[in-house]
Enzyme design. Structure first.
Site, mmCIF file in Angstrom:
data_model
loop_
_atom_site.group_PDB
_atom_site.id
_atom_site.type_symbol
_atom_site.label_atom_id
_atom_site.label_comp_id
_atom_site.label_asym_id
_atom_site.label_seq_id
_atom_site.Cartn_x
_atom_site.Cartn_y
_atom_site.Cartn_z
ATOM 1 C CE LYS A 94 -0.319 0.089 5.059
ATOM 2 N NZ LYS A 94 -1.195 0.218 6.215
ATOM 3 N NE ARG A 129 -6.003 1.332 11.912
ATOM 4 C CZ ARG A 129 -4.768 1.138 11.479
ATOM 5 N NH1 ARG A 129 -3.904 2.130 11.556
ATOM 6 N NH2 ARG A 129 -4.392 -0.003 10.975
ATOM 7 C CE1 TYR A 182 9.599 33.138 -1.972
ATOM 8 C CE2 TYR A 182 9.943 30.766 -1.756
ATOM 9 C CZ TYR A 182 9.594 31.871 -2.527
ATOM 10 O OH TYR A 182 9.245 31.705 -3.838
ATOM 11 C CG MET A 189 6.638 23.832 -4.582
ATOM 12 S SD MET A 189 5.354 24.510 -5.644
ATOM 13 C CE MET A 189 4.187 25.093 -4.405
#
Length: 818
Positions: free
Chosen positions: A489, A587, A713, A762
């Site tokens: 997964k 869960r 930044y 980013m």
């Protein structure tokens, strides 16, 4: 070279059940790597987790007719034209046959041992000597108790010199390998930490490795490694051996007096037999310098003249230690293997190609095979047969030799005399899995660069050998007949779902698990046929789930009833489902008080077949919660016994995850679930696992920043003094967590840690390299062996899972297979 089956029986002192006349050319221990069935002898090796006897029928159906076994098949009469040689131990039999084969050759045989550099030195020796001799060497890293016998078997009447590497991980292994290789010339490289847990100390390990050379005529080593020097001198078994040494510090046969590193090459000067000699190598790293000097001394020992040696070393090539799997253009997958080009390595590469199921069209781009020692027609006839046996769809041949034999190839094919001619008129590739298999002189890296998908220079490298090593470690922890389910997964924890699933299918795991149905659908489309459990089946995905034979986790009555409606609509019965029980996680899952109602519900629904019942441990890695864990086991036992007592078919049960496999052997039940452990992480036995992933990028630009200037930044990074920074093309959009900004995170540059300075952007970040020698284009390791991911996780107050699964899919995954 061929052996009669009766001759092999006499060598092994076995019992031959029949005597059908076959001639043997190939030995086989892995049923998946079959070449020529009628000429193959299969050794049914029995290990802790695998039994070769289980594959006899499959191999017989593939036309194999000769077997070495330690137990005869119960249905032996069904194998009407097969030979079975019965021996006590098939592993020992394999070694005995290779020992006999080795004794037929009175040629120089070079044996290489040590912790590092064995494969590089072996490949360089092959390159250097094969210019004027017929040389046999170990394929890739075939240096184990099984790999060495298979390597020695490659010796033929044409072989003039051989070079084999030998690797050990525990006591008494090297003595067995010495009997097989019987080296006349030995090279010991160096001693490192690998497998140190199985030896008392470094001296003990050196003593074991040196056993390879106990009957050598000549032993080559570096006196600078004082532990090796001392052990050689004190060990009486080497008194009849000529020592041939080199050093940069002490008197030696080859005394290296100058090493001068330029930008892309290194010149090495030395004195040998009172003469000044030198070589130039196209490498600058210390390991390559040391490896090349070992080779240099060997060449001098073999009486090559200094001018010829200098020419050969100047043309040494980088040894690509592994097959490289990467995404290509037009929905293609590229397997790049410019490691070497011969029949043995081609067979290995084709097996790796056949593991991949992403595309159906299998194309091989193959160069001339150089220095084979075989007649050209016989050689390419063998290549043609191999491609046919491996069911290759298309061949693209590059080179004058292979082009001249074009009529031998029956599959779809085209030919070019050179790489340049191919690149000028590239054939169409679409939805292909493409193997590039070329001798180094053909420069297939140009083809690889042309065909691969263009992406930015940040890559996540996944070592498939490490995945297999970790898989085998967990297999070794399992009780007999316990099955293995593996989690793929979340993009296989960031490692790439299709590629990892292909590997797991090849290595015969029992089940795969995904989080959502669409992940399972993609695996089915990629050719994965293993059973797949879906942990979060959603109502909208039920039709796809049924269409692609995926098996849902049923964790509530609403999911049960909704999926029941979907099953009835499709008129299905006995559809496999997996019941999730909540034993404490709070869960997903049925609570204990719901079990009676669940049983009543299922008793009226023959459309369902309960494949497994499972639960999830809360704190299997934490000893302080073991009482809670034991209570989970007690509850799980009660519930599963109650459910199983109602149904008259076998239902598997499982509760252990990666940590649980290591800590609770008595709770393995019928199956276990392997997750993060496969990818190299264990809070209990980290030293037992191999690192799988390396996230790396490059330096785009280097700048000098003056004291007081800000970086990035919001002016969060301020230079307190004049500093040097490197700008890297990786940012939070790639998965580099922004919380590592402003000195919290460290990245590795040329073996030294550099702090992240300023805010992570980013697509970029900046690091302080003031005290680090670096240049634009140098590699930077975000995490890997030298900068472990768990340290980054500690800095972030999180777990490795989160970091691995956060790596963006825009980061190219490159897969390596040694």
């Amino acid at each position: 070279m061929q052996y009669e089956i009766s001759e092999i029986n006499n060598i092994l002192k076995g019992t031959l059940t029949k005597s059908v006349d076959y001639k043997i050319r190939y030995l086989l221990i892995d049923s998946r790597t079959l070449i020529a069935p009628e000429e193959t002898l299969f050794f049914a090796i029995t290990g802790k987790r695998n039994n070769g006897h289980n594959f006899i029928e499959t191999l017989y159906n593939s036309r194999v007719r000769n077997f070495v076994v330690s137990e005869l098949p119960k249905n032996i009469n069904d194998f009407v034209d097969a030979n079975f040689i019965l021996v006590e131990d098939t592993s020992k039999a394999l070694q005995e046959l290779s020992i006999h084969h080795r004794l037929r050759f009175n040629i120089p045989v070079i044996g290489i041992a040590g912790s590092n550099g064995k494969t590089i030195i072996k490949e360089w020796i092959y390159d250097l000597l094969s210019q004027d001799r017929s040389v046999v060497r170990s394929p890739r890293s075939f240096n184990s108790q099984y790999g060495v016998p298979l390597s020695v078997w490659l010796l033929t009447e044409n072989t003039e010199i051989a070079v084999f590497e030998a690797g050990i991980s525990k006591l008494d292994e090297m003595s067995k390998l010495e009997k097989i290789i019987k080296p006349t010339i030995g090279i010991i490289t160096n001693i490192g930490e690998a497998h140190q847990e199985n030896f008392i100390d470094y001296r003990h390990k050196i003593s074991e490795k040196l056993k390879l050379f106990q009957n050598c005529k000549t032993l080559i080593y570096c006196r600078d490694h004082q532990l090796i020097e001392t052990q050689v001198q004190v060990d009486s078994q080497y008194t009849n051996c000529e020592y041939l040494t080199w050093s940069t510090k002490y008197p030696a046969d080859l005394f290296v007096n100058k090493i001068n590193k330029q930008e892309n090459s290194t010149s090495i000067s030395a004195k040998f037999n009172n003469k000044e000699i030198n070589i130039n190598i196209p490498f600058v790293d210390d390991a390559s310098v040391e490896n090349s000097i070992h080779c240099w001394l060997l060449m001098l020992h073999l009486n090559y003249n200094a001018d010829n040696i200098s020419r050969l070393f100047n043309n040494l090539s980088q040894v690509a230690m592994r097959l490289e799997l990467k995404e290509g253009r037009d929905n293609c997958t590229i397997i790049n293997d410019s490691y070497n080009s011969d029949i043995s390595s081609l067979n290995i590469a084709l097996d790796f190609l056949n593991q991949q199921k992403q595309q159906k069209n299998k194309t091989v781009v193959l160069s001339d095979i150089l220095q084979s020692g075989k007649d050209i027609t016989a050689l390419y006839s063998e290549v043609s047969d191999l491609l046919s046996q491996k069911k290759i769809d298309r061949l693209i041949g590059i080179g004058k030799d292979i082009k001249s034999q074009a009529n031998l190839f029956k599959l779809k094919s085209c030919f070019f005399e050179s790489t340049e001619e191919f690149l000028s008129t590239i054939p169409k590739f679409e939805n292909d899995i493409i193997l590039l298999k070329g001798a180094r002189k053909f420069e297939f890296e140009k083809i690889s660069n042309t065909l691969q998908q263009k992406v930015h220079e940040t890559v996540l490298e996944i070592n498939l050998n490490s995945v297999v090593d970790n898989l085998n470690y967990y297999k070794s922890q399992l009780n007999k007949d316990v099955q293995l389910m593996v989690m793929v997964k979340a993009f296989s924890y960031g490692s790439g779902m299709y590629e990892i699933a292909n590997l797991l299918q090849y290595h015969h795991v029992d089940y795969l698990t995904v989080a959502f149905a669409d992940e399972g659908v993609e695996l089915r489309k990629a050719g994965i046929s293993l059973p797949i459990m879906v942990m979060n089946p959603e109502k909208y995905s039920f039709d796809a789930l049924i269409k692609y034979r995926l098996e849902p986790e049923i964790y509530s009555f609403s999911v049960l009833n909704e999926f029941y409606d979907a099953i009835r609509k499709n008129s299905l019965v006995m559809y496999p489902v997996h019941l999730k029980i909540d034993t404490g996680m709070k869960r997903l899952g049925f609570e204990e008080e719901e079990i009676d109602e669940l049983i009543k519900n299922l008793e009226t629904k023959p459309e369902f077949k309960i494949k497994t019942i499972f639960s999830h441990l809360v704190a299997s890695d934490d000893a302080q919660h073991d009482t809670f864990t034991q209570n989970q086991f007690y509850k799980f036992d009660r519930i599963t016994k109650k459910i199983k007592s109602i149904f008259d078919y076998k239902i598997l049960i499982h509760i252990l995850n990666s940590s649980g496999i290591e800590r609770f052997k008595n709770a393995q039940y019928d199956m276990v679930r392997l997750g993060i452990g496969l990818y190299g992480f264990s809070p209990n036995n980290q030293n037992k696992l191999k690192n799988v992933s390396v996230l790396k990028t490059v330096i785009s630009q280097i700048k000098t920043v003056k004291a007081g200037d800000s970086i990035g930044y919001n002016r969060k990074g301020i230079a307190e003094k004049d500093i040097k920074i490197a700008i890297l093309p990786i940012g939070y959009a790639d998965g580099l967590n922004r919380k590592l900004s402003n000195g919290k995170g460290e990245l590795s540059v040329n073996g030294k840690l550099a702090k992240i300075i300023g805010n992570i952007c980013m697509d970029m970040c900046m690091i302080d390299i003031t005290n680090i020698e670096a240049k634009e284009g140098d590699r930077v390791i975000i995490f890997g062996n030298e900068n472990p991911v768990y340290k980054m996780a500690d800095a972030l107050g999180t777990i490795p899972y989160e970091i691995l699964t956060s790596i963006s899919q825009r980061v190219k995954r490159v897969y390596f297979h040694e």
